[in-house]
Design a protein around this motif. Structure first.
Motif, PDB file in Angstrom:
ATOM      1  N   SER A 328       0.811  -1.225   0.000  1.00 45.31           N
ATOM      2  CA  SER A 328       0.000   0.000   0.000  1.00 45.31           C
ATOM      3  C   SER A 328       0.839   1.268   0.000  1.00 45.31           C
ATOM      4  O   SER A 328       0.491   2.252  -0.656  1.00 45.31           O
ATOM      5  CB  SER A 328      -0.929  -0.001   1.225  1.00 45.31           C
ATOM      6  N   THR A 329       1.964   1.278   0.742  1.00 47.43           N
ATOM      7  CA  THR A 329       2.732   2.519   0.934  1.00 47.43           C
ATOM      8  C   THR A 329       4.038   2.556   0.160  1.00 47.43           C
ATOM      9  O   THR A 329       4.647   3.618   0.020  1.00 47.43           O
ATOM     10  CB  THR A 329       3.046   2.725   2.428  1.00 47.43           C
ATOM     11  N   GLY A 330       4.514   1.393  -0.302  1.00 44.82           N
ATOM     12  CA  GLY A 330       5.783   1.358  -1.010  1.00 44.82           C
ATOM     13  C   GLY A 330       6.991   1.275  -0.107  1.00 44.82           C
ATOM     14  O   GLY A 330       8.138   1.301  -0.588  1.00 44.82           O
ATOM     15  N   ARG A 331       6.771   1.189   1.189  1.00 51.82           N
ATOM     16  CA  ARG A 331       7.890   1.034   2.128  1.00 51.82           C
ATOM     17  C   ARG A 331       7.442   0.189   3.307  1.00 51.82           C
ATOM     18  O   ARG A 331       6.242  -0.036   3.523  1.00 51.82           O
ATOM     19  CB  ARG A 331       8.396   2.388   2.613  1.00 51.82           C
ATOM     20  N   THR A 332       8.404  -0.259   4.107  1.00 52.41           N
ATOM     21  CA  THR A 332       8.076  -1.101   5.248  1.00 52.41           C
ATOM     22  C   THR A 332       7.718  -0.248   6.460  1.00 52.41           C
ATOM     23  O   THR A 332       8.017   0.950   6.512  1.00 52.41           O
ATOM     24  CB  THR A 332       9.253  -2.006   5.623  1.00 52.41           C
ATOM     25  N   MET A 333       7.081  -0.867   7.433  1.00 55.55           N
ATOM     26  CA  MET A 333       6.771  -0.164   8.674  1.00 55.55           C
ATOM     27  C   MET A 333       8.056   0.252   9.382  1.00 55.55           C
ATOM     28  O   MET A 333       8.137   1.346   9.958  1.00 55.55           O
ATOM     29  CB  MET A 333       5.918  -1.051   9.585  1.00 55.55           C
ATOM     30  N   GLY A 334       9.068  -0.605   9.333  1.00 53.07           N
ATOM     31  CA  GLY A 334      10.350  -0.263   9.944  1.00 53.07           C
ATOM     32  C   GLY A 334      10.971   0.963   9.305  1.00 53.07           C
ATOM     33  O   GLY A 334      11.544   1.819   9.992  1.00 53.07           O
ATOM     34  N   ASP A 335      10.858   1.070   7.973  1.00 53.43           N
ATOM     35  CA  ASP A 335      11.395   2.244   7.279  1.00 53.43           C
ATOM     36  C   ASP A 335      10.702   3.519   7.761  1.00 53.43           C
ATOM     37  O   ASP A 335      11.338   4.554   7.958  1.00 53.43           O
ATOM     38  CB  ASP A 335      11.211   2.101   5.769  1.00 53.43           C
ATOM     39  N   MET A 336       9.381   3.443   7.924  1.00 47.99           N
ATOM     40  CA  MET A 336       8.629   4.618   8.355  1.00 47.99           C
ATOM     41  C   MET A 336       9.026   5.033   9.769  1.00 47.99           C
ATOM     42  O   MET A 336       9.208   6.219  10.066  1.00 47.99           O
ATOM     43  CB  MET A 336       7.127   4.331   8.295  1.00 47.99           C
ATOM     44  N   ILE A 337       9.169   4.055  10.643  1.00 48.40           N
ATOM     45  CA  ILE A 337       9.585   4.353  12.017  1.00 48.40           C
ATOM     46  C   ILE A 337      10.963   5.012  12.030  1.00 48.40           C
ATOM     47  O   ILE A 337      11.187   6.026  12.698  1.00 48.40           O
ATOM     48  CB  ILE A 337       9.601   3.069  12.873  1.00 48.40           C
ATOM     49  N   GLN A 338      11.896   4.444  11.279  1.00 59.13           N
ATOM     50  CA  GLN A 338      13.252   4.986  11.234  1.00 59.13           C
ATOM     51  C   GLN A 338      13.270   6.406  10.682  1.00 59.13           C
ATOM     52  O   GLN A 338      14.011   7.264  11.169  1.00 59.13           O
ATOM     53  CB  GLN A 338      14.150   4.081  10.389  1.00 59.13           C
ATOM     54  N   GLN A 339      12.450   6.675   9.659  1.00 58.81           N
ATOM     55  CA  GLN A 339      12.432   8.007   9.081  1.00 58.81           C
ATOM     56  C   GLN A 339      11.896   9.035  10.073  1.00 58.81           C
ATOM     57  O   GLN A 339      12.431  10.146  10.188  1.00 58.81           O
ATOM     58  CB  GLN A 339      11.568   8.022   7.817  1.00 58.81           C
ATOM     59  N   LEU A 340      10.857   8.677  10.811  1.00 62.06           N
ATOM     60  CA  LEU A 340      10.311   9.595  11.822  1.00 62.06           C
ATOM     61  C   LEU A 340      11.327   9.836  12.934  1.00 62.06           C
ATOM     62  O   LEU A 340      11.480  10.962  13.423  1.00 62.06           O
ATOM     63  CB  LEU A 340       9.018   9.020  12.393  1.00 62.06           C
ATOM     64  N   ARG A 341      12.032   8.787  13.340  1.00 59.94           N
ATOM     65  CA  ARG A 341      13.074   8.943  14.357  1.00 59.94           C
ATOM     66  C   ARG A 341      14.204   9.833  13.843  1.00 59.94           C
ATOM     67  O   ARG A 341      14.702  10.706  14.560  1.00 59.94           O
ATOM     68  CB  ARG A 341      13.627   7.575  14.756  1.00 59.94           C
ATOM     69  N   LEU A 342      14.581   9.627  12.587  1.00 59.94           N
ATOM     70  CA  LEU A 342      15.663  10.412  12.003  1.00 59.94           C
ATOM     71  C   LEU A 342      15.279  11.893  11.955  1.00 59.94           C
ATOM     72  O   LEU A 342      16.097  12.756  12.307  1.00 59.94           O
ATOM     73  CB  LEU A 342      15.980   9.906  10.595  1.00 59.94           C
TER      74      LEU A 342
END
Length: 398
Positions: A328-342
């Motif tokens: 649905s989003t083109g990325r993993t949940m882990g990627d999204m978490i890491q990006q928000l943390r970054l």
């Protein structure tokens, strides 16, 4: 001044209150890093509130950090202490007393975004009369809201009402709030200068039959206990009081070392918005479990969540959720978490002097080495290198 090896910083605040304790935590954190300093606590008294006589720290400290309201005689009273003073209250803006306070533009930006995200079509602002910081915030709010094509109405109060206190002089302010409520279109989110005003607005809104948050949303600033114990609890902009205390101690230390401050007013960015029931029900219902997963990640990414926590929150098996989320989003949940943390780590490195360990903790890591590995992998530089490069660029811009 005291004849001691260590420099003594006075701290003058109502330390029985939550905000003052948070400020003191920041002052103490700075002192822990500077063994040449020590702190002495001076609590408010009735005479202090009236700014009568001499300040209690006179002759006992080398400099003082205050959390006090600006009123008639306040500046002269501080000057009678005969040592440098720094205020953590923005209402000393424009006086001879240096201030460290919350950043107005970040408060305005967070507030405007929340108005739009929560689905309100109109906005209003309630500030304080003859208060430059309040008027500045109103102007910034109007500018930020214009990007969402949301109109803003505003009023200024003579006095700031405080729920639970006998304030006979607040009748004019209550009438001004009631007049505003009677004139608003629906749904409107009211942004208040502080939590005390927000609590008073909620009280009057419920007494006059308004539905909160369906017809009227209420947003405070400060995230203090007065709005958390309200019914319904009130959403509020979270300000970084600990960092304000830290910066106040840092600037006072500079003064005591003979370094002239480069300005009289320093701002610390607000953190985020604590969303509670006073504004949350205008948000459109989430349609799919992927939407729910994204919402959960955005709200909890900095809390050290695991993928299983997301799965449990949306009641979907983890493997199914992982596959559908990526599709649905083109990325993993882990990627999204890491990006928000970054993004949060970058913001803290750019705008604060927090240690890398403390920043790591604030974004959900237990050790700074995890933060360092993430930044090297995603940005090809360590946290220290990122901070140094950003501040070098700032110097070039100036």
């Amino acid at each position: 001044m005291p004849n001691q090896t260590k420099l003594v910083l006075g701290f003058h605040a109502p330390t029985w209150t939550e905000p003052a304790r948070q400020l003191m935590d920041g002052v103490l954190r700075y002192i822990e890093e500077e063994p040449a300093l020590q702190i002495r606590d001076f609590r408010f008294s009735k005479n202090d509130r009236a700014y009568a006589g001499d300040p209690p720290w006179k002759g006992q400290v080398d400099g003082v950090i205050l959390n006090a309201a600006n009123g008639p005689g306040a500046v002269a009273w501080m000057e009678r202490g005969e040592v440098p003073a720094i205020s953590t209250a923005a209402d000393f803006f424009g006086t001879s007393i240096p201030c460290v306070s919350s950043e107005n533009i970040s408060i305005a930006r967070l507030s405007a975004q929340h108005v739009a995200d929560a689905g309100y079509r109109f906005a209003a602002y309630i500030g304080k009369i003859d208060y430059d910081i309040s008027r500045q915030r109103c102007r910034m709010l109007e500018q930020e809201l214009s990007a969402y094509e949301i109109p803003l109405r505003s009023i200024e109060l003579d006095t700031i009402p405080r729920i639970g206190y006998d304030q006979p002089d607040c009748e004019v302010s209550y009438n001004a709030i009631l007049s505003l409520l009677n004139s608003l279109d629906e749904p409107t989110l009211i942004i208040c200068l502080n939590d005390s005003i927000a609590a008073a607005v909620l009280k009057l809104a419920l007494e006059t039959g308004r539905k909160v948050p369906e017809q009227l949303g209420i947003l405070g600033v400060g995230d203090t206990d007065v709005i958390r114990i309200s019914d319904p609890p009130i959403s509020s902009v979270r300000v970084d009081r600990e960092q304000i205390g830290y910066q106040a101690a840092k600037h006072m230390h500079r003064i005591l070392r003979g370094v002239e401050l480069d300005k009289m007013f320093y701002e610390v960015p607000a953190i985020d918005i604590a969303v509670r029931r006073s504004t949350m029900k205008c948000v459109p219902e989430l349609e799919t479990y992927i939407d729910h997963a994204i919402d959960f990640i955005k709200r909890h990414a900095l809390e050290g969540i695991r993928l299983q926590d997301i799965s449990d929150a949306v009641s979907v098996p983890l493997r199914t959720l992982e596959i559908d989320f990526k599709r649905s989003t083109g990325r993993t949940m882990g990627d999204m978490i890491q990006q928000l943390r970054l993004e949060r780590a970058k913001h803290l490195l750019e705008t604060t002097d927090l240690s890398t360990q403390r920043i790591a903790t604030q974004i959900g890591f237990t050790h700074y080495s995890t933060l360092s590995r993430m930044m090297v992998r995603m940005l090809e530089m360590t946290p220290s290198e990122y901070r140094e490069r950003h501040r070098s660029n700032q110097g070039t811009d100036r």
